[in-house]
Design an enzyme around this catalytic site. Structure first.
Site, PDB file in Angstrom:
ATOM      1  N   SER A  10       0.834  -1.203   0.000  1.00 33.69           N
ATOM      2  CA  SER A  10       0.000   0.000   0.000  1.00 33.69           C
ATOM      3  C   SER A  10       0.866   1.250   0.000  1.00 33.69           C
ATOM      4  O   SER A  10       1.679   1.462   0.912  1.00 33.69           O
ATOM      5  CB  SER A  10      -0.907   0.010   1.229  1.00 33.69           C
ATOM      6  OG  SER A  10      -1.510   1.280   1.339  1.00 33.69           O
ATOM      7  N   HIS A  33      -1.199  -1.127  -4.223  1.00 35.27           N
ATOM      8  CA  HIS A  33      -2.489  -0.754  -3.628  1.00 35.27           C
ATOM      9  C   HIS A  33      -2.504   0.754  -3.396  1.00 35.27           C
ATOM     10  O   HIS A  33      -1.615   1.302  -2.747  1.00 35.27           O
ATOM     11  CB  HIS A  33      -2.643  -1.516  -2.316  1.00 35.27           C
ATOM     12  CG  HIS A  33      -3.947  -1.350  -1.625  1.00 35.27           C
ATOM     13  ND1 HIS A  33      -5.065  -2.100  -1.932  1.00 35.27           N
ATOM     14  CD2 HIS A  33      -4.319  -0.531  -0.615  1.00 35.27           C
ATOM     15  CE1 HIS A  33      -6.059  -1.752  -1.134  1.00 35.27           C
ATOM     16  NE2 HIS A  33      -5.640  -0.794  -0.326  1.00 35.27           N
ATOM     17  N   ASP A  35      -4.704   3.871  -1.956  1.00 38.31           N
ATOM     18  CA  ASP A  35      -5.824   4.206  -1.076  1.00 38.31           C
ATOM     19  C   ASP A  35      -6.339   5.610  -1.373  1.00 38.31           C
ATOM     20  O   ASP A  35      -5.658   6.599  -1.105  1.00 38.31           O
ATOM     21  CB  ASP A  35      -5.383   4.112   0.391  1.00 38.31           C
ATOM     22  CG  ASP A  35      -5.151   2.677   0.807  1.00 38.31           C
ATOM     23  OD1 ASP A  35      -6.097   1.876   0.724  1.00 38.31           O
ATOM     24  OD2 ASP A  35      -4.006   2.353   1.202  1.00 38.31           O
ATOM     25  N   MET A  37      -8.956   8.358  -0.423  1.00 39.32           N
ATOM     26  CA  MET A  37      -9.823   8.729   0.713  1.00 39.32           C
ATOM     27  C   MET A  37     -10.312  10.157   0.524  1.00 39.32           C
ATOM     28  O   MET A  37      -9.551  11.020   0.079  1.00 39.32           O
ATOM     29  CB  MET A  37      -9.042   8.653   2.026  1.00 39.32           C
ATOM     30  CG  MET A  37      -8.394   7.306   2.280  1.00 39.32           C
ATOM     31  SD  MET A  37      -7.636   7.268   3.907  1.00 39.32           S
ATOM     32  CE  MET A  37      -6.704   5.729   3.804  1.00 39.32           C
ATOM     33  N   HIS A  66      -8.269   1.311  -4.062  1.00 39.39           N
ATOM     34  CA  HIS A  66      -9.205   1.095  -2.957  1.00 39.39           C
ATOM     35  C   HIS A  66      -9.875   2.427  -2.665  1.00 39.39           C
ATOM     36  O   HIS A  66      -9.257   3.316  -2.085  1.00 39.39           O
ATOM     37  CB  HIS A  66      -8.419   0.566  -1.748  1.00 39.39           C
ATOM     38  CG  HIS A  66      -9.238   0.359  -0.523  1.00 39.39           C
ATOM     39  ND1 HIS A  66      -8.665   0.150   0.716  1.00 39.39           N
ATOM     40  CD2 HIS A  66     -10.579   0.315  -0.328  1.00 39.39           C
ATOM     41  CE1 HIS A  66      -9.624   0.004   1.617  1.00 39.39           C
ATOM     42  NE2 HIS A  66     -10.789   0.104   1.023  1.00 39.39           N
ATOM     43  N   MET A  68     -12.081   4.676  -0.747  1.00 37.95           N
ATOM     44  CA  MET A  68     -12.779   4.917   0.519  1.00 37.95           C
ATOM     45  C   MET A  68     -13.452   6.277   0.395  1.00 37.95           C
ATOM     46  O   MET A  68     -13.015   7.279   0.988  1.00 37.95           O
ATOM     47  CB  MET A  68     -11.777   4.870   1.678  1.00 37.95           C
ATOM     48  CG  MET A  68     -11.347   3.447   2.013  1.00 37.95           C
ATOM     49  SD  MET A  68      -9.787   3.382   2.882  1.00 37.95           S
ATOM     50  CE  MET A  68      -8.663   3.433   1.482  1.00 37.95           C
ATOM     51  N   MET A 138     -11.811  -5.772   5.004  1.00 41.87           N
ATOM     52  CA  MET A 138     -10.975  -4.862   5.795  1.00 41.87           C
ATOM     53  C   MET A 138     -10.694  -5.486   7.152  1.00 41.87           C
ATOM     54  O   MET A 138     -11.613  -5.913   7.851  1.00 41.87           O
ATOM     55  CB  MET A 138     -11.683  -3.517   6.005  1.00 41.87           C
ATOM     56  CG  MET A 138     -11.753  -2.625   4.775  1.00 41.87           C
ATOM     57  SD  MET A 138     -10.172  -2.182   4.059  1.00 41.87           S
ATOM     58  CE  MET A 138      -9.368  -1.329   5.422  1.00 41.87           C
ATOM     59  N   PHE A 144      -6.446   4.731   8.003  1.00 38.94           N
ATOM     60  CA  PHE A 144      -5.041   4.967   8.348  1.00 38.94           C
ATOM     61  C   PHE A 144      -4.240   3.670   8.266  1.00 38.94           C
ATOM     62  O   PHE A 144      -4.774   2.592   8.531  1.00 38.94           O
ATOM     63  CB  PHE A 144      -4.932   5.541   9.760  1.00 38.94           C
ATOM     64  CG  PHE A 144      -5.643   6.857   9.904  1.00 38.94           C
ATOM     65  CD1 PHE A 144      -5.020   8.049   9.536  1.00 38.94           C
ATOM     66  CD2 PHE A 144      -6.959   6.904  10.332  1.00 38.94           C
ATOM     67  CE1 PHE A 144      -5.697   9.261   9.621  1.00 38.94           C
ATOM     68  CE2 PHE A 144      -7.648   8.114  10.422  1.00 38.94           C
ATOM     69  CZ  PHE A 144      -7.015   9.297  10.065  1.00 38.94           C
ATOM     70  N   GLY A 145      -2.957   3.805   7.933  1.00 39.11           N
ATOM     71  CA  GLY A 145      -2.041   2.677   7.967  1.00 39.11           C
ATOM     72  C   GLY A 145      -1.552   2.445   9.388  1.00 39.11           C
ATOM     73  O   GLY A 145      -1.797   3.250  10.289  1.00 39.11           O
ATOM     74  N   ASP A 176      -6.959  -6.365   3.910  1.00 45.47           N
ATOM     75  CA  ASP A 176      -6.284  -5.060   3.987  1.00 45.47           C
ATOM     76  C   ASP A 176      -6.330  -4.547   5.424  1.00 45.47           C
ATOM     77  O   ASP A 176      -7.408  -4.327   5.969  1.00 45.47           O
ATOM     78  CB  ASP A 176      -7.006  -4.088   3.044  1.00 45.47           C
ATOM     79  CG  ASP A 176      -6.353  -2.711   2.988  1.00 45.47           C
ATOM     80  OD1 ASP A 176      -5.270  -2.530   3.572  1.00 45.47           O
ATOM     81  OD2 ASP A 176      -6.948  -1.828   2.340  1.00 45.47           O
ATOM     82  N   GLY A 177      -5.128  -4.369   5.987  1.00 45.45           N
ATOM     83  CA  GLY A 177      -5.020  -3.781   7.316  1.00 45.45           C
ATOM     84  C   GLY A 177      -4.283  -4.682   8.284  1.00 45.45           C
ATOM     85  O   GLY A 177      -4.732  -5.785   8.576  1.00 45.45           O
ATOM     86  N   GLY A 178      -3.120  -4.209   8.743  1.00 43.47           N
ATOM     87  CA  GLY A 178      -2.385  -4.942   9.773  1.00 43.47           C
ATOM     88  C   GLY A 178      -1.747  -6.232   9.304  1.00 43.47           C
ATOM     89  O   GLY A 178      -1.423  -7.096  10.124  1.00 43.47           O
ATOM     90  N   SER A 199       2.601  -0.675   6.009  1.00 40.70           N
ATOM     91  CA  SER A 199       3.759  -0.438   6.877  1.00 40.70           C
ATOM     92  C   SER A 199       4.728  -1.618   6.860  1.00 40.70           C
ATOM     93  O   SER A 199       5.941  -1.423   6.998  1.00 40.70           O
ATOM     94  CB  SER A 199       3.299  -0.105   8.298  1.00 40.70           C
ATOM     95  OG  SER A 199       2.236  -0.925   8.695  1.00 40.70           O
TER      96      SER A 199
HETATM   97  C1  DX5 Z   1      -6.295   1.692   5.513  1.00 37.70           C
HETATM   98  C2  DX5 Z   1      -5.867   1.352   4.128  1.00 37.70           C
HETATM   99  C3  DX5 Z   1      -4.792   0.322   4.042  1.00 37.70           C
HETATM  100  C4  DX5 Z   1      -3.500   0.713   4.726  1.00 37.70           C
HETATM  101  C5  DX5 Z   1      -2.916  -0.552   5.262  1.00 37.70           C
HETATM  102  O1  DX5 Z   1      -7.510   2.346   5.474  1.00 37.70           O
HETATM  103  O2  DX5 Z   1      -6.957   0.857   3.367  1.00 37.70           O
HETATM  104  O3  DX5 Z   1      -4.553  -0.056   2.698  1.00 37.70           O
HETATM  105  O4  DX5 Z   1      -2.573   1.321   3.894  1.00 37.70           O
HETATM  106  O5  DX5 Z   1      -1.782  -0.232   6.007  1.00 37.70           O
HETATM  107  P1  DX5 Z   1      -1.106  -1.293   6.985  1.00 37.70           P
HETATM  108  O6  DX5 Z   1      -0.677  -2.469   6.147  1.00 37.70           O
HETATM  109  O7  DX5 Z   1       0.023  -0.541   7.578  1.00 37.70           O
HETATM  110  O8  DX5 Z   1      -2.150  -1.706   7.993  1.00 37.70           O
HETATM  111 ZN    ZN Z   2      -6.505  -0.005   1.406  1.00 36.11          ZN
END
Ligand code: DX5
Ligand code: ZN
Length: 225
Positions: A10, A33, A35, A37, A66, A68, A138, A144-145, A176-178, A199
């Site tokens: 991402s 990826h 994002d 927003m 993606h 959002m 999700m 947020f990352g 997606d996420g963590g 991250s």
């Molecule tokens: C969060 C985004 C993710 C984000 C994931 O809303 O959709 O794509 O970048 O970041 P990590 O992998 O650090 O959780």
């Molecule tokens: Zn995303």
């Protein structure tokens, strides 16, 4: 045919002042990826179609957008038209039947993706998903990352995998996420095909090494088929 994991770093965790170089650093990835927003659907604002078009021009890997954003029916087709491989809209943001936007995305040459927040159930969307190519589950609240993985969402991944394996759905399951070295194996075991990692890739000393390690971990954890 055995499935193989797709890794989608991402850009949210990349240096926005150096987007061309940042995509070059992940040339070994499967998708990048992006994002988008809008500060309405989520409490954060990133970038829109003009910047995504610029990324598309330089990226060595296909774009996974993606969105959002509110009113995805209005805005999503532009991302398909600029050449993104996959364009994902949020189910919670669609004002009408999400199948309409899936049709528009496919007509513009992209894969059509539907995303659901951690608290959104899968069940109401199962029939709609027959018209989609990807399902984005999700595993953090979008916005947020760097947030912690919500393992509860894996029950939705398992159910989606079952629906694909039994032939009811034909789509890639994306998470997606963590996602990082501590969480990717559980996601792979549950049935994910596409792993977004922000991250964990851009926070690493060498993103290429991180991508290879995540891919190997996921491949090892795929259920034998
Ligand atoms: C969060 C985004 C993710 C984000 C994931 O809303 O959709 O794509 O970048 O970041 P990590 O992998 O650090 O959780
Ligand atoms: Zn995303």
């Amino acid at each position: 045919m055995p499935r193989s994991p797709l890794i989608a770093p991402s850009l949210l965790s990349a240096d926005f002042a150096r987007l061309a170089e940042e995509t070059a650093r992940i040339a070994d990835a499967d998708w990048v990826h992006v994002d988008v927003m809008d500060a309405h659907f989520v409490p954060n604002l990133t970038l829109g179609a003009p910047v995504v078009e610029a990324i598309q021009r330089v990226s060595p890997v296909p774009l996974d957008c993606h969105l959002m954003i509110t009113d995805p029916e209005r805005w999503a087709p532009a991302y398909a038209e600029l050449g993104a491989r996959n364009v994902t809209v949020h189910a919670e943001a669609c004002t009408g039947d999400p199948r309409a936007v899936a049709r528009d995305l496919r007509a513009a040459g992209a894969l059509a993706g539907l995303a659901i927040r951690p608290g959104t159930p899968l069940e109401p969307y199962v029939e709609v998903l027959r018209d989609f190519d990807t399902l984005l589950v999700m595993s953090v609240e979008p916005g947020f990352g760097g947030q912690s993985f919500i393992a509860d969402v894996l029950s939705k991944v398992r159910e989606a995998r079952r629906l694909v394996d039994t032939g009811h759905l034909e789509l890639l399951v994306e998470i997606d996420g963590g996602i990082n070295a501590d969480t990717i194996e559980a996601a792979a075991e549950a049935g994910v095909d596409v792993f977004v990692a922000g991250s964990a890739v851009y926070g690493a000393d060498d993103p290429a090494v991180a991508i290879a390690a995540l891919r190997a971990q996921a491949a090892r954890s795929f259920p034998a088929s």
